[in-house]
Design a protein around this motif. Structure first.
Motif, PDB file in Angstrom:
ATOM      1  N   ALA A  13      46.768  71.616  85.612  1.00  0.00           N
ATOM      2  CA  ALA A  13      46.935  71.463  84.171  1.00  0.00           C
ATOM      3  C   ALA A  13      48.251  70.746  83.859  1.00  0.00           C
ATOM      4  O   ALA A  13      49.121  70.639  84.723  1.00  0.00           O
ATOM      5  N   GLU A 119      48.431  79.980  81.383  1.00  0.00           N
ATOM      6  CA  GLU A 119      48.657  79.141  80.208  1.00  0.00           C
ATOM      7  C   GLU A 119      49.995  79.392  79.506  1.00  0.00           C
ATOM      8  O   GLU A 119      50.637  78.444  79.044  1.00  0.00           O
ATOM      9  N   ARG A 171      43.440  71.110  76.225  1.00  0.00           N
ATOM     10  CA  ARG A 171      42.026  71.084  75.858  1.00  0.00           C
ATOM     11  C   ARG A 171      41.304  69.979  76.640  1.00  0.00           C
ATOM     12  O   ARG A 171      40.218  70.191  77.183  1.00  0.00           O
ATOM     13  N   HIS A 174      40.759  71.172  80.202  1.00  0.00           N
ATOM     14  CA  HIS A 174      39.664  72.143  80.364  1.00  0.00           C
ATOM     15  C   HIS A 174      38.292  71.480  80.259  1.00  0.00           C
ATOM     16  O   HIS A 174      37.342  71.902  80.901  1.00  0.00           O
TER      17      HIS A 174
END
Ligand code: AP5
Length: 222
Positions: A13, A119, A171, A174
């Motif tokens: 990420a 996160e 976003r 993901h």
């Protein structure tokens, strides 16, 4: 004969620590670090046509169109230094079509490293990140503070490193991550990226050592 150079992809990420680990990996293994985000930021800084277009997408935390990214990365991978020393690809592929482009060119890594970070930690890392424009080194105000006042005074922040923008980048991540992972399932090593950077690197080092041993076995030199 001499072993083929190592080919590695690192993913994770936004702000999971890809760039930080790439600094440590290249120091130890001498691989050529190819970061899609860095190549794009160089285009933005040069104010080229591609750079101007790329910036619109980067500002929104969206993927830059393949027309810009795919050739840019492929050309860097095929440079003589990457072919001779091996490469460490960072931030590419980020979609199934980007992975398919690599497969079509016959470009397949030996190892796919996935940095796994929770996160809440990602947001803290983004907001505290700073860069040294002189050396390219990555800092964090809390976790990797600058060594002295001179460096501290010249640190810069990336234009997409705000809490609001990182949510958009997450976003996008993901939406695409599963499709990319499925391409490299058989060569993926998942690394716990929540720990201190030295501990994260120890896991990566173990995985790369293992790949090296396997290659010796397979080539019959062990
Ligand atoms: P890109 O530049 O690739 O950004 P990203 O994926 O969001 O990743 P980052 O560079 O933000 O983070 P990192 O994982 O390298 O973390 P770092 O080591 O710096 O992409 C930017 C944009 O370009 C995208 O949004 C997209 O628009 C576009 N783009 C890029 N590739 C593309 C592609 N293939 N296709 C289309 N578009 C593309 O660490 C973060 C911070 O945490 C630092 O401050 C660091 O010091 C700190 N830190 C690191 N590790 C640790 C640790 N273990 N403990 C404590 N702190 C740590």
């Amino acid at each position: 004969g001499k072993a083929e150079p190592l080919k590695v992809i690192i993913s994770g990420a936004p702000a999971s620590g890809k760039g930080t680990q790439c600094e440590l990996i290249t120091q130890k293994y001498g691989l050529v670090h190819i970061a899609a985000g860095d190549l794009l930021r160089a285009e933005v800084a040069a104010a080229s046509e591609n750079g101007k277009l790329a910036k619109e997408y980067m500002e929104k935390g969206e993927l830059v169109p393949n027309e810009i990214v795919v050739m840019m990365v492929k050309e860097r991978l095929l440079q003589p230094d990457s072919q001779q020393r091996g490469w460490l690809l960072d931030g590419y592929p980020r979609s199934s079509s980007q992975a398919a482009a690599l497969e079509d060119y016959g470009i397949r890594p030996d190892l796919f490293i996935l940095l796994d970070v929770s996160e809440d930690i990602l947001v803290e890392r983004v907001v505290g990140r700073r860069l040294d424009p002189l050396t390219g080194k990555i800092y964090h105000l809390k976790y990797s503070p600058p060594e002295n006042d001179e460096i501290a005074s010249r640190l810069t922040q990336r234009f997409d490193d705000t809490e609001e923008k990182v949510k958009l980048r997450l976003r996008t991540h993901h939406q695409n991550v599963d499709a990319v992972l499925s391409v490299y399932k058989d060569i993926t090593v998942k690394v716990n990226g929540n720990e201190a950077k030295e501990h994260v690197f120890a896991q990566i080092h173990a995985a790369l050592t293992h790949v090296g041993e396997q290659r010796k076995v397979n080539s019959g030199s062990l």
